[in-house]
Write a protein that holds these residues in place. Sequence first.
Motif, PDB file in Angstrom:
ATOM      1  N   ASN A 207       0.909  -1.140  -0.184  1.00 33.63           N
ATOM      2  CA  ASN A 207      -0.159  -0.037   0.102  1.00 33.63           C
ATOM      3  C   ASN A 207       0.782   1.145   0.325  1.00 33.63           C
ATOM      4  OD1 ASN A 207      -1.625  -2.217   1.926  1.00 33.63           O
ATOM      5  ND2 ASN A 207      -2.556  -1.437   0.570  1.00 33.63           N
ATOM      6  N   THR A 208       2.084   1.483  -1.126  1.00 33.10           N
ATOM      7  CA  THR A 208       2.951   2.268  -0.542  1.00 33.10           C
ATOM      8  C   THR A 208       2.440   3.484  -2.045  1.00 33.10           C
ATOM      9  OG1 THR A 208       4.714   0.950  -1.815  1.00 33.10           O
ATOM     10  CG2 THR A 208       4.795   1.159   0.875  1.00 33.10           C
ATOM     11  N   ASP A 209       1.468   3.438  -1.881  1.00 30.87           N
ATOM     12  CA  ASP A 209       1.181   4.207  -3.135  1.00 30.87           C
ATOM     13  C   ASP A 209       1.536   5.722  -3.411  1.00 30.87           C
ATOM     14  OD1 ASP A 209      -1.328   3.025  -4.459  1.00 30.87           O
ATOM     15  OD2 ASP A 209      -2.166   3.944  -2.661  1.00 30.87           O
ATOM     16  N   GLY A 210       2.958   5.676  -4.309  1.00 25.37           N
ATOM     17  CA  GLY A 210       3.635   6.707  -4.672  1.00 25.37           C
ATOM     18  C   GLY A 210       2.997   8.708  -4.751  1.00 25.37           C
ATOM     19  N   ILE A 211       1.959   8.873  -5.467  1.00 24.54           N
ATOM     20  CA  ILE A 211       0.960   9.987  -5.446  1.00 24.54           C
ATOM     21  C   ILE A 211      -0.452   9.122  -5.363  1.00 24.54           C
ATOM     22  CG2 ILE A 211       0.542  12.182  -5.849  1.00 24.54           C
ATOM     23  CD1 ILE A 211       3.209  11.872  -7.827  1.00 24.54           C
ATOM     24  N   LYS A 212      -1.250   9.988  -3.801  1.00 22.47           N
ATOM     25  CA  LYS A 212      -2.590   9.630  -4.198  1.00 22.47           C
ATOM     26  C   LYS A 212      -3.455  11.027  -4.389  1.00 22.47           C
ATOM     27  CE  LYS A 212      -4.589   6.756  -2.183  1.00 22.47           C
ATOM     28  NZ  LYS A 212      -5.363   5.704  -0.150  1.00 22.47           N
ATOM     29  N   ILE A 213      -4.979  11.301  -5.402  1.00 27.44           N
ATOM     30  CA  ILE A 213      -5.123  12.228  -5.474  1.00 27.44           C
ATOM     31  C   ILE A 213      -6.800  12.160  -5.336  1.00 27.44           C
ATOM     32  CG2 ILE A 213      -5.496  14.446  -7.214  1.00 27.44           C
ATOM     33  CD1 ILE A 213      -2.942  13.057  -8.962  1.00 27.44           C
ATOM     34  N   GLY A 214      -7.148  12.705  -4.804  1.00 25.68           N
ATOM     35  CA  GLY A 214      -8.720  13.078  -4.868  1.00 25.68           C
ATOM     36  C   GLY A 214      -9.765  14.688  -4.555  1.00 25.68           C
ATOM     37  N   ARG A 215     -10.395  14.279  -4.876  1.00 26.00           N
ATOM     38  CA  ARG A 215     -11.220  15.624  -4.710  1.00 26.00           C
ATOM     39  C   ARG A 215     -10.169  17.201  -5.607  1.00 26.00           C
ATOM     40  NH1 ARG A 215     -16.488  14.292  -1.935  1.00 26.00           N
ATOM     41  NH2 ARG A 215     -16.557  12.371  -2.502  1.00 26.00           N
ATOM     42  N   SER A 216      -9.843  16.963  -6.252  1.00 22.65           N
ATOM     43  CA  SER A 216      -8.694  17.886  -6.417  1.00 22.65           C
ATOM     44  C   SER A 216      -9.225  18.714  -8.065  1.00 22.65           C
ATOM     45  CB  SER A 216      -7.302  17.809  -5.935  1.00 22.65           C
ATOM     46  OG  SER A 216      -7.249  17.605  -4.172  1.00 22.65           O
TER      47      SER A 216
END
Length: 410
Positions: A207-216
């Motif tokens: 679960n080591t996502d690089g970049i997580k983006i939400g509601r942006s």
Amino acid sequence: MASRFLILCVLSLFSFSFLAVSSAQTNAFHGEQKVFDVRNYGARGDGKKNIHNTLAFTEAWIDACKWSGGRSTVYIPAGTFFLDQITFSGPCKSHITFTIKGTLLAPQSLNADRQAEWISFRYVDNLTVDGGGTIDGQGSYSWPLNDCNKNPHCRTLAMNMGFAFVRSSRMKGLRSINSKMGHINLYSVENFNITGVTITAPGDSPNTDGIKIGRSKDMHIFNVSIATGDDCVAILDGTSNLDISHVRCGPGHGISVGSIGRYKDEKSIEGITVRNSLFKGTMNGLRIKTWAKSVSETSVSNFLYENIQMIDVGNPIVIDQQYCPNYQCDSSGNYNSHVQIKDVKYNKIWGTSTTRAALMIQCSKTFPCQGVELSDINLVYKGRDGLATATCENVGGSVRGKIVPGDCRI
């Protein structure tokens, strides 16, 4: 002669005075940049556990944030600074820079009980985070405790750095390593740029996502290297107008959109571009996933994937509208996603696949994909058990140019 000399002296003195006044007026108008060095607040970069560092960083931020004389900089020099979980909040009086020259070291054990990230910036505009330093999450101590893929009651771990309700800002030239979970988390940000950043964790770190983006919205990710144990970039609901280019992804799970459709209040995703990038040794390449048992009618639309090389990628192109991990949908195949996927273009995608399933587009029977365009695709499988295959189900659109594998009918 003496009178001429006197006149010249008077004129010179007048000119000097005029320039001095003009300079003072300019400085007064634009303000001066002021540096707030964390060492002056008691921080020590000796790598040892030091509870005073968190207080020192907080006080330096507060003073820099309320500085009204011009731009301000929180400065972290060379050294290794142990830092507990911390939040830097605004709004601030003016443009503010957070410069990391050294290494920030996280506690070995850190759950996300108080906040989702180890280092968090919230409600700040005109923020720059830079300096070429390193953010070390020390995740190797916590990864064995991460069983969230099979335990719904697991305790989530803190991500390295997060930005929430941040506008007109940027992150550049930093290294994020060994996060406990995700590295960089963006939520409700606007006009945000990430450039020259390197993100690394072992390929088997969970679960080591690089970049997580939400509601942006209105974001650029440019010239970034990401090698982790999960998605290089995870694009979640409510994201719009995101441009990703010159990204080197791998190892990891590729660039993923979703999953989406699981919760009632989810927002649509639109206006995503991924171009001029390289995927090497990833589990997936370009992936869109929606829940089979979806409870919301949202959409994924207006995507462009262009000029992308795949080197030994498991599944280079994937649309999966039957996403249902860990048997959470009662019975696989009994549900049809209510998420509408439309206007997705794949142009100039080439390279090698480590599985025969190089191109898989499996859309919903209830909401078939619309406006999917394939052009100049060349994906090769070099295994001994046959050639690369393409699967296209419940999808409408068009095919142009050379398509390999070519057994996809749209």
